[in-house]
Structure formats: C-alpha cells, structure tokens
Design an enzyme around this catalytic site. Structure first.
Site, mmCIF file in Angstrom:
data_model
loop_
_atom_site.group_PDB
_atom_site.id
_atom_site.type_symbol
_atom_site.label_atom_id
_atom_site.label_comp_id
_atom_site.label_asym_id
_atom_site.label_seq_id
_atom_site.Cartn_x
_atom_site.Cartn_y
_atom_site.Cartn_z
ATOM 1 C CG ASP A 219 -5.893 3.190 -8.374
ATOM 2 O OD1 ASP A 219 -6.294 2.446 -7.457
ATOM 3 O OD2 ASP A 219 -5.301 4.265 -8.166
ATOM 4 C CE LYS B 191 -7.211 0.097 -3.907
ATOM 5 N NZ LYS B 191 -6.100 0.870 -3.335
ATOM 6 C CB SER C 106 -0.927 0.037 1.216
ATOM 7 O OG SER C 106 -1.446 1.348 1.359
HETATM 8 C C1 S3P Z 1 -2.667 5.710 -4.004
HETATM 9 C C2 S3P Z 1 -2.353 4.435 -3.712
HETATM 10 C C3 S3P Z 1 -3.178 3.284 -4.089
HETATM 11 C C4 S3P Z 1 -4.303 3.671 -5.056
HETATM 12 C C5 S3P Z 1 -4.928 4.975 -4.741
HETATM 13 C C6 S3P Z 1 -3.898 6.081 -4.719
HETATM 14 C C7 S3P Z 1 -1.726 6.773 -3.597
HETATM 15 O O1 S3P Z 1 -3.698 2.720 -2.927
HETATM 16 O O2 S3P Z 1 -5.282 2.665 -5.095
HETATM 17 O O3 S3P Z 1 -5.911 5.316 -5.707
HETATM 18 O O4 S3P Z 1 -1.819 7.893 -4.119
HETATM 19 O O5 S3P Z 1 -0.872 6.486 -2.742
HETATM 20 P P1 S3P Z 1 -2.801 1.808 -1.943
HETATM 21 O O6 S3P Z 1 -2.475 2.571 -0.747
HETATM 22 O O7 S3P Z 1 -3.658 0.657 -1.651
HETATM 23 O O8 S3P Z 1 -1.514 1.472 -2.669
#
Ligand code: S3P
Length: 436
Positions: free
Chosen positions: A316, A343, A168
C-alpha cells in the site's frame, strides 16, 4: 468532485504525528468482536469510510454497536448469531470489507448481497470466489467475477488446503473466516508473506491457528471466539508513510510517528527508508506497536530496487515510495508489483502518469516502473488521482519539492483511509485548500 491545491511547503511546524487507527486492523477488530459472545470495547477505531462500511454492514446483520467517537462497544452475537439483512450490504470503496465479508457470509444459513462503488465493482473477486466455492460456498457474481456478489445460504462448508496464486491478505482472510465454519483443517499457503493480522487476531480470540512457514491452518468448525474485553487499534503505518517523506526531503529534520502498527509483514516502507539512507529508529511500545523516529540524512545516489518480498510488505506504500524515489538523485526500480494494477485504481499507471506530470522520466513495466529521480524542483502541475486515496495523498506530498502550486483532482476518496489527512497536513505546515 473534490480537488486540492497545495502550495510549496515552507516550514515543518511539528515533529510528532499521531495518525488515525490502522485500517486493516479496524475492519478485523469489528468483525471478530461481532463474532464473539460478549461485549468488546474497541478503542481508536479508524473512522474512515471503508471501516464505516464494515460497521454499518455488521449492524444490518444484527450486531449492536454503540459509538462514542473512535470508541465502540460491540456486542458480539457469536459465530452463529448473525441475521439476514433486509437490504444489500454496501462495501463502498473497500476491497477488504467485501472480500473478508464474503468469506464470513458464505458460511451462513441466509442470503446476503454485497455491493460496492464503481471502483470496487470492477475489482477482481474470482480470487476469493474460487477457493470459497471449492469449500462448498454458493456465490453468484456479475460475469462470474465482479460485484454485486449474491451469497446464497449453505448448510455446511468443507475445509480446503489452498495454495494462494498471489500474496493476498484479503484472500487468505476470506478463506480463514470461512474455515471457522468448515469441517476439517483449512490451510492457506502463500507465495510471499502478506499482512498477518487475521491469523494473529484469531489467536487473540482463542482460536488455535497454526503457523508453519508460509502456511496458516485452523481446525473447524470452531465453537466460539473469545475476543479481548478491550481492544485498542494501533495507528496506521500506511497513513504515517505519507508524512515519512518529510524527513527524507527536509535537511536537519527528525519526526516521530507515535504508536504505529508494526508487523514484519507491513515493514517494507521502513526497509525502503533505510535503503534510501535515512535513519530509522523503532522504539517498541508493545509487541505490535512502536514509536518510529525518522531523521534526515544525505540520501544514497546508488540505484535501488526492491525485492519481491519487500514489495509485498509495502504494497500500500508504493505510491509514496514512488514519490520519495523521484525526489532523490538516482534510479529506483519497482518490479513484482502487478497487484497494484487491481487496487483502488491501476496504481502503476497512475504513478507513472503523475510522475510524468511532475516532470520525471519514468518507464512503465507490466509489473512495476522505473523512475529516474532528481532533487530538482517540480513546476506547477495538475494531476488526477483517479479516485484513489493513496495516489491523491502521495501527490500532495510533492509540495515539498514544488516551485508553485500543485493541483490534485478527484480527491474525495482520501476519507476512505485517512479522514484527518488534511488537518494533519496543515498542522505539519502544508498550505492547502480543498474545493468541492
Ligand atoms: C489488506 C490487504 C492488502 C492491502 C489492502 C488491505 C487487508 O491487499 O492492499 O489495502 O486489510 O487485508 P491484499 O489482499 O492484496 O494483500
């Protein structure tokens, strides 16, 4: 609640597309510019409502931001210059805003309260609270894990070495933001690479961040950040991804997506397109941006399954990947995507529901789905996006295969990440109407 009616797609009207600025990079540009000590001019900022939440919150925390369209002049207050806000801080629909700001605000000597909309208020926050609390942060959450998050002042944080249970970027970034203020070496190790913008942009700000395999570390407390005087946000590959479906469907079509964000940690969509059999050409403009050209080719009919690493690099884009997969003859399996359950909506459930409504055979797994795709046309259908911007936009693209109108309900959230989506879709030849 808005609803979009989209008619069968007839003819592509343009071969190039310039989508708006990258959402992930826009949030980080504002945050890091605010923590610098002088003026930063930010160009091509995404004006999506997610990023506007981060901008408004920074203003509430005492940062001056002068706006001129997608250009902003941010006057940094330094790492220790943020001030208590007089009201709650509204993160809207944005997980990135809430999680990154939690990392930043838990290190401050004042209290803040982060709130969000009903989707965000039900998304898991324990994943950031657990590491931050072990650094000494004092945060109270509803039922110990949901927003509102009340972040209490602390006098010091300590560094931790943290093994992320899930890939993440938001959690990694929250820990790195807190690590700027903590004493000692903060390090984060990931099971699979998530997007790497935070560590790369911290390096652009002069912070000696070390990357060693799957581990990112920084030594705190950091005295100051020196963001570039001018910072240009590249165009968002995640927004471009929706229209990348066109050259997979329309024979003899070539489309170029201008100046999009390119990072090995975000290129899973391009890998999927290559697996499908389309031709993908990447013309690098800078280290992190490229013009990407995609040309129609006969698609493979062989089964496709994506590796866990590719899924993480396209997290995404799975909604539009699902639609592209459904529109080719052959079976596609996506597993290791359990993150999609948490999400903006339960995206696995929504993808399955929408593909079934379009008439496809889909099997749902706890961590993904299998779709039996076909080149047949889709009957007139109505689907509900569940308030999820990426589900809504992915469903609009199915007009390329429809024999009658497709109605997508609950589409207001498109403005969170791609406020000009409808204009861009019309410019490319979609005939669509929005009712409110
Ligand atoms: C993001 C990380 C992703 C993604 C989100 C944007 C970011 O989530 O799905 O739309 O800007 O750090 P994760 O934290 O699950 O990687």
């Amino acid at each position: 609640m808005a609803r979009i009616t989209v008619h069968p797609f007839l003819k592509l009207k343009a071969n190039t597309l310039k989508v708006p600025g990258d959402k992930s990079i826009s949030h980080r540009t504002l945050l890091l510019a605010a923590l610098g000590k002088s003026n930063t001019i930010v160009h091509n900022l995404l004006l999506g409502s997610d990023v506007l939440c981060t901008k408004e919150i920074l203003k509430q925390l005492g940062v001056s931001i002068i706006e001129d369209g997608t250009t902003m002049q941010v006057t940094g207050v330094g790492l220790r210059g943020l001030r208590a806000a007089s009201q709650d801080l509204q993160c809207g629909n944005s997980g990135t805003a809430m999680r990154l700001l939690t990392g930043l605000l838990c290190a401050q000597n004042f209290q803040s309260t982060l709130i969000g909309d009903s989707s965000l208020s039900n998304r898991p926050m324990k994943r950031v609270l657990t590491p931050l609390q072990s650094m000494g942060a004092n945060i109270n959450a509803r039922q110990g894990e949901y927003a509102p998050l009340v972040i209490n002042p602390v006098t010091a944080l300590r560094a931790i070495q943290y093994q992320l249970p899930i890939a993440s970027a938001q959690v990694k970034s929250a820990i790195l933001f807190a690590g700027l203020y903590a004493t000692g070496t903060t390090s984060v190790t990931e099971p699979l690479p998530s997007r790497s913008h935070t560590e790369e942009m911290l390096i652009d700000c002069g912070v000696p961040v070390e990357k060693n395999g799957s581990q990112v570390s920084l030594l705190g407390p950091v005295e100051s950040l020196q963001p570039p005087k001018e910072w240009t946000v590249p165009n968002d590959i995640s927004s471009a991804a929706f229209f990348m479906m066109l050259p997979t469907i329309l024979p003899n079509t070539t489309m170029t997506f201008l100046n999009i964000s390119i990072s090995p940690s975000r290129n899973g969509i391009l890998e999927f397109l290559t697996k499908l059999g389309t031709s993908v050409t990447i013309l690098k403009k800078t280290e992190t941006t490229a013009d990407v050209t995609i040309s129609f080719s006969k698609l493979t009919e062989a089964p496709i399954s994506l590796e866990a690493r590719t899924v993480a690099q396209a997290i995404d884009e799975i909604p539009i990947i699902a639609m592209m997969a459904a529109c080719r003859n052959g079976t596609t399996t996506i597993r290791n995507a359990q993150e999609l359950r948490v999400k903006e909506s339960d995206r696995i459930a929504k993808i399955v529901e929408c593909l079934q409504a379009f008439g496809f055979f889909v099997r749902e797994f706890p961590d993904g789905f299998l779709v039996e795709g076909s080149e047949k046309s889709i009957p007139p259908s109505t689907v509900n996006s569940g308030g999820d911007h990426r589900i809504a936009m992915a469903c609009v693209m199915m007009a390329t295969r429809a024999s009658g109108p497709i109605i997508i309900e609950d589409t207001d959230a498109i403005v969170t990440s791609y406020p000009t989506f409808l204009q861009d879709a019309r410019r490319l030849g979609f005939e669509l109407y929005e009712d409110r």
